[in-house]
Design a protein around this motif. Sequence first.
Motif, PDB file in Angstrom:
ATOM      1  N   GLY A  53      -5.510  52.900  16.930  1.00  0.00           N
ATOM      2  CA  GLY A  53      -5.288  53.663  18.153  1.00  0.00           C
ATOM      3  C   GLY A  53      -3.821  53.981  18.303  1.00  0.00           C
ATOM      4  O   GLY A  53      -3.006  53.625  17.440  1.00  0.00           O
ATOM      5  N   PRO A  54      -3.456  54.643  19.384  1.00  0.00           N
ATOM      6  CA  PRO A  54      -2.060  55.053  19.549  1.00  0.00           C
ATOM      7  C   PRO A  54      -1.103  53.856  19.654  1.00  0.00           C
ATOM      8  O   PRO A  54       0.031  53.933  19.204  1.00  0.00           O
ATOM      9  CB  PRO A  54      -2.061  55.866  20.840  1.00  0.00           C
ATOM     10  CG  PRO A  54      -3.342  55.558  21.527  1.00  0.00           C
ATOM     11  CD  PRO A  54      -4.302  55.062  20.486  1.00  0.00           C
ATOM     12  N   LEU A  55      -1.571  52.761  20.216  1.00  0.00           N
ATOM     13  CA  LEU A  55      -0.767  51.545  20.322  1.00  0.00           C
ATOM     14  C   LEU A  55      -1.574  50.397  19.724  1.00  0.00           C
ATOM     15  O   LEU A  55      -2.580  49.985  20.293  1.00  0.00           O
ATOM     16  CB  LEU A  55      -0.429  51.236  21.781  1.00  0.00           C
ATOM     17  CG  LEU A  55       0.373  49.968  22.038  1.00  0.00           C
ATOM     18  CD1 LEU A  55       1.749  50.060  21.368  1.00  0.00           C
ATOM     19  CD2 LEU A  55       0.547  49.743  23.519  1.00  0.00           C
ATOM     20  N   PRO A  56      -1.164  49.896  18.543  1.00  0.00           N
ATOM     21  CA  PRO A  56      -1.948  48.810  17.934  1.00  0.00           C
ATOM     22  C   PRO A  56      -1.847  47.532  18.776  1.00  0.00           C
ATOM     23  O   PRO A  56      -0.759  47.013  18.991  1.00  0.00           O
ATOM     24  CB  PRO A  56      -1.322  48.623  16.557  1.00  0.00           C
ATOM     25  CG  PRO A  56       0.009  49.286  16.618  1.00  0.00           C
ATOM     26  CD  PRO A  56      -0.015  50.266  17.743  1.00  0.00           C
ATOM     27  N   LEU A  57      -2.973  47.085  19.263  1.00  0.00           N
ATOM     28  CA  LEU A  57      -3.028  45.873  20.074  1.00  0.00           C
ATOM     29  C   LEU A  57      -3.633  44.740  19.256  1.00  0.00           C
ATOM     30  O   LEU A  57      -4.499  44.962  18.418  1.00  0.00           O
ATOM     31  CB  LEU A  57      -3.869  46.109  21.331  1.00  0.00           C
ATOM     32  CG  LEU A  57      -3.340  47.185  22.272  1.00  0.00           C
ATOM     33  CD1 LEU A  57      -4.325  47.451  23.392  1.00  0.00           C
ATOM     34  CD2 LEU A  57      -1.990  46.776  22.836  1.00  0.00           C
ATOM     35  N   PRO A  58      -3.169  43.504  19.489  1.00  0.00           N
ATOM     36  CA  PRO A  58      -3.692  42.387  18.697  1.00  0.00           C
ATOM     37  C   PRO A  58      -5.093  41.962  19.143  1.00  0.00           C
ATOM     38  O   PRO A  58      -5.396  41.918  20.325  1.00  0.00           O
ATOM     39  CB  PRO A  58      -2.687  41.274  18.963  1.00  0.00           C
ATOM     40  CG  PRO A  58      -2.112  41.595  20.303  1.00  0.00           C
ATOM     41  CD  PRO A  58      -2.113  43.097  20.397  1.00  0.00           C
ATOM     42  N   ILE A  59      -5.925  41.678  18.152  1.00  0.00           N
ATOM     43  CA  ILE A  59      -7.238  41.070  18.372  1.00  0.00           C
ATOM     44  C   ILE A  59      -7.186  39.748  17.621  1.00  0.00           C
ATOM     45  O   ILE A  59      -6.986  39.730  16.406  1.00  0.00           O
ATOM     46  CB  ILE A  59      -8.371  41.955  17.813  1.00  0.00           C
ATOM     47  CG1 ILE A  59      -8.374  43.308  18.505  1.00  0.00           C
ATOM     48  CG2 ILE A  59      -9.722  41.249  17.950  1.00  0.00           C
ATOM     49  CD1 ILE A  59      -9.274  44.342  17.840  1.00  0.00           C
ATOM     50  N   PHE A  60      -7.319  38.645  18.320  1.00  0.00           N
ATOM     51  CA  PHE A  60      -7.160  37.335  17.716  1.00  0.00           C
ATOM     52  C   PHE A  60      -8.500  36.825  17.221  1.00  0.00           C
ATOM     53  O   PHE A  60      -9.393  36.534  18.001  1.00  0.00           O
ATOM     54  CB  PHE A  60      -6.513  36.367  18.709  1.00  0.00           C
ATOM     55  CG  PHE A  60      -5.154  36.842  19.135  1.00  0.00           C
ATOM     56  CD1 PHE A  60      -4.993  37.529  20.321  1.00  0.00           C
ATOM     57  CD2 PHE A  60      -4.062  36.639  18.319  1.00  0.00           C
ATOM     58  CE1 PHE A  60      -3.747  38.005  20.695  1.00  0.00           C
ATOM     59  CE2 PHE A  60      -2.809  37.104  18.691  1.00  0.00           C
ATOM     60  CZ  PHE A  60      -2.654  37.795  19.878  1.00  0.00           C
ATOM     61  N   HIS A  61      -8.624  36.730  15.898  1.00  0.00           N
ATOM     62  CA  HIS A  61      -9.856  36.235  15.283  1.00  0.00           C
ATOM     63  C   HIS A  61      -9.920  34.714  15.309  1.00  0.00           C
ATOM     64  O   HIS A  61     -10.986  34.150  15.477  1.00  0.00           O
ATOM     65  CB  HIS A  61      -9.974  36.733  13.835  1.00  0.00           C
ATOM     66  CG  HIS A  61     -10.332  38.177  13.736  1.00  0.00           C
ATOM     67  ND1 HIS A  61     -11.587  38.604  13.412  1.00  0.00           N
ATOM     68  CD2 HIS A  61      -9.596  39.298  13.923  1.00  0.00           C
ATOM     69  CE1 HIS A  61     -11.624  39.928  13.402  1.00  0.00           C
ATOM     70  NE2 HIS A  61     -10.419  40.372  13.705  1.00  0.00           N
ATOM     71  N   ALA A  62      -8.787  34.043  15.098  1.00  0.00           N
ATOM     72  CA  ALA A  62      -8.759  32.573  15.113  1.00  0.00           C
ATOM     73  C   ALA A  62      -7.320  32.103  15.289  1.00  0.00           C
ATOM     74  O   ALA A  62      -6.391  32.753  14.814  1.00  0.00           O
ATOM     75  CB  ALA A  62      -9.333  32.012  13.810  1.00  0.00           C
ATOM     76  N   THR A  63      -7.155  30.994  15.984  1.00  0.00           N
ATOM     77  CA  THR A  63      -5.849  30.356  16.122  1.00  0.00           C
ATOM     78  C   THR A  63      -6.016  28.866  15.863  1.00  0.00           C
ATOM     79  O   THR A  63      -7.101  28.307  16.067  1.00  0.00           O
ATOM     80  CB  THR A  63      -5.238  30.553  17.530  1.00  0.00           C
ATOM     81  OG1 THR A  63      -6.078  29.933  18.492  1.00  0.00           O
ATOM     82  CG2 THR A  63      -5.068  32.015  17.857  1.00  0.00           C
ATOM     83  N   LEU A  64      -4.951  28.255  15.416  1.00  0.00           N
ATOM     84  CA  LEU A  64      -4.993  26.824  15.120  1.00  0.00           C
ATOM     85  C   LEU A  64      -3.603  26.240  15.272  1.00  0.00           C
ATOM     86  O   LEU A  64      -2.624  26.846  14.842  1.00  0.00           O
ATOM     87  CB  LEU A  64      -5.491  26.585  13.693  1.00  0.00           C
ATOM     88  CG  LEU A  64      -5.545  25.128  13.227  1.00  0.00           C
ATOM     89  CD1 LEU A  64      -6.642  24.373  13.965  1.00  0.00           C
ATOM     90  CD2 LEU A  64      -5.770  25.052  11.741  1.00  0.00           C
ATOM     91  N   GLN A  65      -3.525  25.074  15.884  1.00  0.00           N
ATOM     92  CA  GLN A  65      -2.285  24.310  15.930  1.00  0.00           C
ATOM     93  C   GLN A  65      -2.570  22.961  15.301  1.00  0.00           C
ATOM     94  O   GLN A  65      -3.614  22.359  15.558  1.00  0.00           O
ATOM     95  CB  GLN A  65      -1.799  24.151  17.371  1.00  0.00           C
ATOM     96  CG  GLN A  65      -1.431  25.494  17.967  1.00  0.00           C
ATOM     97  CD  GLN A  65      -0.616  25.357  19.219  1.00  0.00           C
ATOM     98  OE1 GLN A  65       0.131  24.403  19.383  1.00  0.00           O
ATOM     99  NE2 GLN A  65      -0.755  26.317  20.114  1.00  0.00           N
ATOM    100  N   ARG A  66      -1.622  22.508  14.451  1.00  0.00           N
ATOM    101  CA  ARG A  66      -1.863  21.279  13.709  1.00  0.00           C
ATOM    102  C   ARG A  66      -0.554  20.594  13.374  1.00  0.00           C
ATOM    103  O   ARG A  66       0.431  21.245  13.044  1.00  0.00           O
ATOM    104  CB  ARG A  66      -2.586  21.627  12.416  1.00  0.00           C
ATOM    105  CG  ARG A  66      -2.789  20.415  11.549  1.00  0.00           C
ATOM    106  CD  ARG A  66      -3.520  20.685  10.308  1.00  0.00           C
ATOM    107  NE  ARG A  66      -3.723  19.370   9.701  1.00  0.00           N
ATOM    108  CZ  ARG A  66      -4.310  19.187   8.580  1.00  0.00           C
ATOM    109  NH1 ARG A  66      -4.807  20.206   7.919  1.00  0.00           N
ATOM    110  NH2 ARG A  66      -4.455  17.983   8.088  1.00  0.00           N
ATOM    111  N   ASP A  67      -0.574  19.278  13.419  1.00  0.00           N
ATOM    112  CA  ASP A  67       0.558  18.485  12.931  1.00  0.00           C
ATOM    113  C   ASP A  67       0.419  18.356  11.418  1.00  0.00           C
ATOM    114  O   ASP A  67      -0.676  18.146  10.902  1.00  0.00           O
ATOM    115  CB  ASP A  67       0.568  17.090  13.582  1.00  0.00           C
ATOM    116  CG  ASP A  67       0.896  17.164  15.061  1.00  0.00           C
ATOM    117  OD1 ASP A  67       1.663  18.059  15.463  1.00  0.00           O
ATOM    118  OD2 ASP A  67       0.378  16.334  15.818  1.00  0.00           O
ATOM    119  N   ILE A  68       1.550  18.531  10.723  1.00  0.00           N
ATOM    120  CA  ILE A  68       1.572  18.418   9.259  1.00  0.00           C
ATOM    121  C   ILE A  68       2.733  17.533   8.840  1.00  0.00           C
ATOM    122  O   ILE A  68       3.545  17.104   9.662  1.00  0.00           O
ATOM    123  CB  ILE A  68       1.713  19.787   8.578  1.00  0.00           C
ATOM    124  CG1 ILE A  68       3.091  20.400   8.855  1.00  0.00           C
ATOM    125  CG2 ILE A  68       0.596  20.730   8.991  1.00  0.00           C
ATOM    126  CD1 ILE A  68       3.472  21.531   7.909  1.00  0.00           C
TER     127      ILE A  68
END
Length: 146
Positions: free
Chosen positions: A126-141
């Motif tokens: 589209g004229p302004l690409p907007l984010p669509i979040f499929h997956a997120t993860l936070q992890r200690d490494i």
Amino acid sequence: MSLRHAVGTAAGAALLLLAAPSASALSASARSTPGDELTVDATGSVAADGTITLSGTYRCASSTGPVFVSSAVSQGDSEVQHGIGGTAAVCDGVLHRWTNSEKREPGTLVPGPAHVAATLTELSSGPLPLPIFHATLQRDITVVAD
């Protein structure tokens, strides 16, 4: 739009989402598209020249725009996150590996515990690409010397 610009846009949008207080309050299922998944490996690495490498796996079933895996790492002061690269993703329903690397000042990240935030993000067309979040993860490494 160039690939570098698109990755930067996706990474920036993902970092804004991860930094927002309301985003951290969402449950994992509310932040993911059903069937899509994202993992972060238990160890990351830092080289003597400051290059930080993070990795994991992802799976996404479908998309209509470009998709990227972005990542950020923090150590010590959890308020300071360092964006670490972005990888173009393929949404074909198959499990894929991702690896993001970024050269930072030596000493930015040292061997020891760290926290990683990763996001599988699609840029809508589209004229302004907007984010669509499929997956997120936070992890200690654990960060190891490379």
